[in-house]
Write an enzyme that holds these catalytic residues in place. Sequence first.
Site, PDB file in Angstrom:
ATOM      1  N   ASP A   1     -21.306 -13.863 -18.734  1.00 25.35           N
ATOM      2  CA  ASP A   1     -21.639 -13.745 -17.304  1.00 25.35           C
ATOM      3  C   ASP A   1     -23.073 -14.183 -17.034  1.00 25.35           C
ATOM      4  OD1 ASP A   1     -19.141 -12.614 -17.251  1.00 25.35           O
ATOM      5  OD2 ASP A   1     -19.883 -10.559 -17.176  1.00 25.35           O
TER       6      ASP A   1
ATOM      7  N   GLY B   1       0.834  -1.200   0.000  1.00 19.41           N
ATOM      8  CA  GLY B   1       0.000   0.000   0.000  1.00 19.41           C
ATOM      9  C   GLY B   1       0.865   1.245   0.000  1.00 19.41           C
TER      10      GLY B   1
ATOM     11  N   CYS C   1       5.419  -5.963   1.395  1.00 16.83           N
ATOM     12  CA  CYS C   1       5.740  -4.536   1.346  1.00 16.83           C
ATOM     13  C   CYS C   1       5.141  -3.816   2.569  1.00 16.83           C
ATOM     14  CB  CYS C   1       5.284  -3.938   0.032  1.00 16.83           C
ATOM     15  SG  CYS C   1       6.105  -2.372  -0.370  1.00 16.83           S
ATOM     16  N   TYR C   2       4.113  -2.982   2.385  1.00 17.66           N
ATOM     17  CA  TYR C   2       3.516  -2.312   3.547  1.00 17.66           C
ATOM     18  C   TYR C   2       3.016  -3.344   4.556  1.00 17.66           C
ATOM     19  CZ  TYR C   2       0.506   0.566   6.487  1.00 17.66           C
ATOM     20  OH  TYR C   2      -0.073   1.180   7.566  1.00 17.66           O
TER      21      TYR C   2
ATOM     22  N   GLY D   1     -24.327 -12.395 -22.864  1.00 21.83           N
ATOM     23  CA  GLY D   1     -22.899 -12.519 -22.620  1.00 21.83           C
ATOM     24  C   GLY D   1     -22.577 -13.705 -21.742  1.00 21.83           C
TER      25      GLY D   1
ATOM     26  N   GLU E   1       3.880 -11.171  -6.407  1.00 16.00           N
ATOM     27  CA  GLU E   1       2.718 -11.364  -7.271  1.00 16.00           C
ATOM     28  C   GLU E   1       2.898 -10.843  -8.680  1.00 16.00           C
ATOM     29  OE1 GLU E   1       1.848  -7.463  -4.999  1.00 16.00           O
ATOM     30  OE2 GLU E   1       2.994  -9.310  -4.748  1.00 16.00           O
TER      31      GLU E   1
ATOM     32  N   HIS F   1       7.552  -7.621  -4.153  1.00 18.22           N
ATOM     33  CA  HIS F   1       6.230  -8.085  -4.602  1.00 18.22           C
ATOM     34  C   HIS F   1       6.357  -9.416  -5.365  1.00 18.22           C
ATOM     35  CE1 HIS F   1       3.868  -4.471  -3.590  1.00 18.22           C
ATOM     36  NE2 HIS F   1       5.007  -3.839  -3.772  1.00 18.22           N
TER      37      HIS F   1
ATOM     38  N   LYS G   1     -13.374 -12.555 -14.648  1.00 20.16           N
ATOM     39  CA  LYS G   1     -13.929 -12.903 -15.964  1.00 20.16           C
ATOM     40  C   LYS G   1     -13.375 -14.217 -16.515  1.00 20.16           C
ATOM     41  CE  LYS G   1     -16.184 -10.669 -18.428  1.00 20.16           C
ATOM     42  NZ  LYS G   1     -17.637 -10.636 -18.745  1.00 20.16           N
TER      43      LYS G   1
END
Length: 545
Positions: free
Chosen positions: A255, A83, A110-111, A253, A199, A197, A401
């Site tokens: 979804d 953050g 990190c934070y 669609g 990720e 990080h 998605k």
Amino acid sequence: MKAGGQYLHLLTIDLPDGKISRMMKRKVNMSQGILIVDYGSQYTQLIARRVRELKVYSEILPWNAPEENFERFHPCGIILSGGPASVYEKDAPSLPPFVLQSRVPVLGICYGMQLLAHTLGGRVARTNKREYGPAEVKITDHSALFKSMPERIKVWMSHGDRIERVPKGFTQAARSDNSPYAAMADHDRSIFGLQFHPEVAHTPLGKEILRNFLFEVCECNGNWTPESFIEKTTKEISEKVKGEKVICGLSGGVDSSVTAALVHRAIGERLIAVFVDHGLLRAGEKEEVVRTFEQSLGIELKVKDASAAFLSDLKGVTDPEEKRKRIGRRFVRVFEEVANELQNSRGRIKFLAQGTLYPDVIESAGTSTKTARTIKTHHNVGGLPEEMDFELLEPLRLLFKDEVRQVGKALGLPDRIIWRHPFPGPGLAIRILGEVTPQRLETLRQADAIFLEELEKAGLYRSVAQAFAVLLPVKSVGVMGDGRTYAHVIALRAVTSEDFMTADWARLPYELMEKVSSRIVNEVPGVNRVVYDTTSKPPGTIEWE
């Protein structure tokens, strides 16, 4: 979506040398996976994605969510995101009591690492030399997080503070030239911190670090799969709905189609799908959706033409948030009308099912945080009226998605549904900047149809995640047939994305763009200029409104 065991610390054993052994752990019940506590990092959603890619369920909660939101979650581990704050700032984000009280493994990034150190009695200080971008760290502890790792690894740093003294019980696990504690570890309590990080793709072995945390430390079960989601979700739908009937808003669609397929699997003929023609559809949209849906899914489908009501609601409206809210309210009212029409023949309809996704919830600040900012109100989240006759069913509410597409494939939906580009519920209304009128709708429909047609002809439809045209609220001077014109401007937008939380503009061939531009200017009345949007997300959003 069970993924791993919740841990209960039972006892400690006093050794002869006075040291306390590592606490014994026992799995007491199945957990919900990994809880990610969000401190405002631009990478928070990416952490969730990486965990789910490893087949472990993850869910994000803001650090200041109500206490009961944490207590309902039974994780096998917790990850604290990075953050922008400093732990010494006034009103800096703090550590929720649940994190340490839960006594499950914790990983601070990190934070998140700095917050752990600060809370537990270490020292965090501002560095003279900040670390932003690529760096190299030397691993000094190859157990746990860094099991089977080389001695030195490339990582991605993004911090101005650093740990200068770790709390009692912690040891150095890695260091860099600028950070004596690029990683820290308390093996007895299974609490770890990373200054970098893992990720992001710029940390090549980051996914392996997360894998070690999930499976070596937390002992999660890697059973987060489309099949397990389908099994669990259909059971939950059946238990919630019981003998009641459900109406499902269908857009055509992926979804809403996956939502309909899941609900149909759970309750069968007690589901009625409703396709609302709100007058804001693309060219040939209604006919294609009805044909594809009836042929592929075999679910009862009602088509309701409510275009006059929607266009009346939008008359004179230019603010995008107001557009979305009016469209959301009208959708519910139309569903209520359909339910009333069906009342005599089918009985009461209690539930409304819709294809709300995790990005919709996050962007609409629907994550129960006191400080979350609304990026835009999604018509099916923040745009719903406070009072309505239905209870909501949102089985995809915690999916991204690409995960929805995986579920659709597992359900046996055809590719033409699974890979159809997303089309927003508000339709062309949020692709017309300014007031929505029948004339402006027709202009945009024609331009959009040309763009998609040429994209398919070039074999590039599947290579982009979403493509569409936008009608701008400006006119420009042009020359056509040796005469001056003053006409509309069309913007084209095409993006690549995996989860629609982030996106990059698509590098389409110049030859294709030239053909599309030429056709739009020559074939669409009232348009004399075409431009291409080269903005990524962030800082932009995919849709213009």
